[in-house]
Design a protein around this motif. Structure first.
Motif, mmCIF file in Angstrom:
data_model
loop_
_atom_site.group_PDB
_atom_site.id
_atom_site.type_symbol
_atom_site.label_atom_id
_atom_site.label_comp_id
_atom_site.label_asym_id
_atom_site.label_seq_id
_atom_site.Cartn_x
_atom_site.Cartn_y
_atom_site.Cartn_z
ATOM 1 N N GLY A 292 0.766 -1.160 -0.077
ATOM 2 C CA GLY A 292 0.062 -0.039 0.106
ATOM 3 C C GLY A 292 0.825 1.250 0.034
ATOM 4 N N ASN A 293 0.473 2.100 0.321
ATOM 5 C CA ASN A 293 0.927 3.478 0.399
ATOM 6 C C ASN A 293 2.079 3.918 1.789
ATOM 7 O OD1 ASN A 293 -0.500 4.239 -1.775
ATOM 8 N ND2 ASN A 293 -2.188 5.012 -0.759
ATOM 9 N N VAL A 294 3.044 4.217 1.497
ATOM 10 C CA VAL A 294 4.170 4.213 2.584
ATOM 11 C C VAL A 294 4.947 5.431 1.922
ATOM 12 C CG1 VAL A 294 5.984 3.108 3.683
ATOM 13 C CG2 VAL A 294 4.079 1.699 2.812
ATOM 14 N N TYR A 295 5.516 6.246 3.111
ATOM 15 C CA TYR A 295 6.559 7.076 2.929
ATOM 16 C C TYR A 295 7.721 6.959 3.749
ATOM 17 C CZ TYR A 295 9.399 11.543 3.616
ATOM 18 O OH TYR A 295 10.141 12.285 3.651
ATOM 19 N N ILE A 296 8.901 6.781 3.041
ATOM 20 C CA ILE A 296 9.997 6.428 3.857
ATOM 21 C C ILE A 296 11.208 7.697 3.527
ATOM 22 C CG2 ILE A 296 12.163 5.020 4.143
ATOM 23 C CD1 ILE A 296 10.333 2.745 3.039
ATOM 24 N N HIS A 297 11.502 8.180 4.724
ATOM 25 C CA HIS A 297 12.551 9.434 4.541
ATOM 26 C C HIS A 297 13.859 8.440 3.973
ATOM 27 C CE1 HIS A 297 15.172 12.697 5.441
ATOM 28 N NE2 HIS A 297 14.166 13.419 5.282
ATOM 29 N N VAL A 312 1.877 4.182 6.317
ATOM 30 C CA VAL A 312 2.851 4.041 7.298
ATOM 31 C C VAL A 312 3.823 5.255 6.679
ATOM 32 C CG1 VAL A 312 4.954 3.192 7.997
ATOM 33 C CG2 VAL A 312 3.028 1.954 7.873
ATOM 34 N N SER A 313 4.316 6.227 7.649
ATOM 35 C CA SER A 313 5.095 7.029 7.333
ATOM 36 C C SER A 313 6.562 6.888 8.264
ATOM 37 C CB SER A 313 4.511 8.497 7.737
ATOM 38 O OG SER A 313 5.446 9.690 7.516
ATOM 39 N N ILE A 314 7.473 6.991 7.730
ATOM 40 C CA ILE A 314 8.907 6.585 8.368
ATOM 41 C C ILE A 314 9.799 8.180 8.079
ATOM 42 C CG2 ILE A 314 10.909 5.229 8.656
ATOM 43 C CD1 ILE A 314 8.281 3.786 9.013
ATOM 44 N N GLY A 315 10.084 8.566 9.539
ATOM 45 C CA GLY A 315 10.678 9.911 9.537
ATOM 46 C C GLY A 315 12.290 9.670 9.237
ATOM 47 N N THR A 316 12.903 10.866 9.560
ATOM 48 C CA THR A 316 14.462 11.008 9.466
ATOM 49 C C THR A 316 15.073 9.974 10.500
ATOM 50 O OG1 THR A 316 14.541 12.822 10.891
ATOM 51 C CG2 THR A 316 14.221 13.193 8.413
ATOM 52 N N GLY A 317 16.241 9.335 9.988
ATOM 53 C CA GLY A 317 17.103 8.608 10.864
ATOM 54 C C GLY A 317 16.632 7.585 11.425
ATOM 55 N N VAL A 318 15.208 7.051 10.983
ATOM 56 C CA VAL A 318 14.729 5.908 11.662
ATOM 57 C C VAL A 318 15.447 4.617 11.202
ATOM 58 C CG1 VAL A 318 12.619 4.446 11.885
ATOM 59 C CG2 VAL A 318 12.384 6.858 11.910
#
Length: 427
Positions: A292-297, A312-318
């Motif tokens: 599905g829809n996922v954002y990964i920094h 799902v949204s994954i932020g900086t430095g995760v």
């Protein structure tokens, strides 16, 4: 020329967005990978002849807010300024206080938007609508349809179905008025300040009378500059041939609680297919499994055996380890999800750690999927003395040890847990 004004309010006691608002001003909380406020700015810069964006609120200027403003100006090549209120002046009082700044350069019209809404922002459509309806000096409210019960939680509009003129306006009525609700996005022209000025003068007179009459309180609620667009302006303008409603069929939601932030993230992620396809992750050889829809920094480090999505949204430095499962969640800057942990319907705070084989799960507070007009209910933290089942929220620097289970709980910042929890606020 056109301008836009974004109302961000300020810190308040008892906010439904805690504990997340302890660490960052709510308008800068990341939704679908970017600060909540950035979605508004991106919509504004797409409007032809947009010359300036003004942000009004009573947050103290801080490093994070200043950095956001500087970076936004660099990225979008448009002046963006923050105007700080000396106190909470209401949705109308804020723009009236800074009317000289708004009117500088003689804009023919300007948008006003509340920061805590998620929307497709049909601003260009509202401009076209304004030219086609009413007189040139008419004002436009963006409206949408809610179900009968939930409409009582919003400002309700009664329209002339032939002309779309607003005939009647009631803010959060006690009985059913209309299923058309106010979206908190407006298109005004300079004449609006004449109507706000009339209310300001009346407030001044009432305040002076109150000083002579010892039976009337003279506290902050009677300050002349506290003016609400909804109750003080729209209610009076309705039926006067000045106020019109443009009804949108696109998505819209409030962002009042942490649970509604996850729902807003889902709506924006879905919109990215047309607006920002580059922000959506895809399945690639050697990468994690994307569903599905996922954002990964780009700075995130994710094991190829992890499974992410949908929404799902994954932020900086995760950092995400082997076999991790994440679904319907927001993972914030610097979080560490260790091998084989599971995160569902949750927000994992900044620099938090979830141990191996741990499970962090919340209860989604989504609108009724069987009702096309249902909106999300922004619940308070407690109902009948008990914590409302909702998403799980981990504040910043929270540590969840290996094999611990956290369900429907809120964990405040800087906590190290050593056992499982369900339906609790952990102080």
């Amino acid at each position: 020329m056109l301008k836009a004004v974004i109302l961000i309010g300020g810190p308040q006691k008892g906010t439904r967005f805690r504990p997340l608002s302890f660490e960052v001003p709510k308008p800068l909380f990341p939704v679908a990978g970017v600060p909540m406020l950035q979605h508004h700015i991106e919509a504004c810069v797409k409007v032809p002849n947009m010359k300036e964006i003004l942000i009004i609120g009573f947050y103290q200027p801080n490093e994070e807010l200043n950095r956001f403003l500087f970076n936004s100006q660099q990225e979008f090549k448009i002046p963006i300024r923050y105007l700080q209120e000396y106190a909470a002046l209401g949705t109308g009082g804020g723009i009236y206080h800074f009317r000289d700044q708004i009117l500088s350069g003689n804009p023919e019209a300007f948008f006003v938007m509340n920061a805590d809404v998620c929307s497709a922002f049909p601003l260009a459509e509202m401009l076209i609508f304004q030219k086609e309806h009413g007189e040139p000096n008419s004002f436009v409210i963006l409206g949408t349809t809610a179900n009968r019960k939930q409409s009582l939680n919003y400002g309700c509009l009664v329209e002339n179905e032939n002309t779309n003129e607003v005939l009647h306006y009631v803010e959060k009525p006690s009985t059913f008025v209309s299923d058309i609700i106010n979206c908190g996005i407006y298109l005004f022209n300079p004449e609006i300040f004449q109507h706000i000025g009339t209310v300001f003068q009346k407030n001044q007179q009432d305040m002076l009378l109150g000083e002579d009459d010892m039976t009337r309180p003279t506290n902050g609620w009677h300050r002349a500059e506290v003016i609400r667009l909804e109750q003080d302006i729209f209610t009076a303008l309705a039926g006067q041939g000045k106020l019109y409603v443009y009804k949108t069929l696109s998505f819209w939601s409030q962002i009042k609680s942490a649970g509604s932030a996850i729902y807003a993230s889902r709506l924006y992620l879905n919109q990215y297919h047309t607006t920002h396809p580059e922000r959506l992750a895809s399945n690639k050889q050697g990468g994690p499994n994307i569903s599905g829809n996922v954002y990964i920094h780009p700075t995130a480090s994710i094991d190829p055996t992890a499974t992410l999505g949908p929404n799902v949204s994954i932020g900086t430095g995760v950092t995400i380890g082997a076999g991790v499962r994440v679904r319907e969640s927001i993972i914030l800057h610097g979080a560490n999800l260790q091998d084989h942990c599971c995160v569902l319907n949750s927000i994992v705070g900044w620099e938090s750690t979830i141990g191996k084989w741990a499970r962090v799960e919340g209860t989604p507070s989504d609108p009724n999927p069987n009702d096309p007009f249902a909106k999300i209910d922004s619940e308070t933290l407690f109902r009948d003395g008990k914590l409302t089942p909702s998403i799980t929220i981990l504040g910043c620097n929270v540590t969840i040890p290996s094999e611990v289970i956290v369900l429907n709980s809120i964990v405040l910042p800087h906590k190290d847990l050593n056992r499982s929890f369900k339906n609790q606020i952990i102080l």
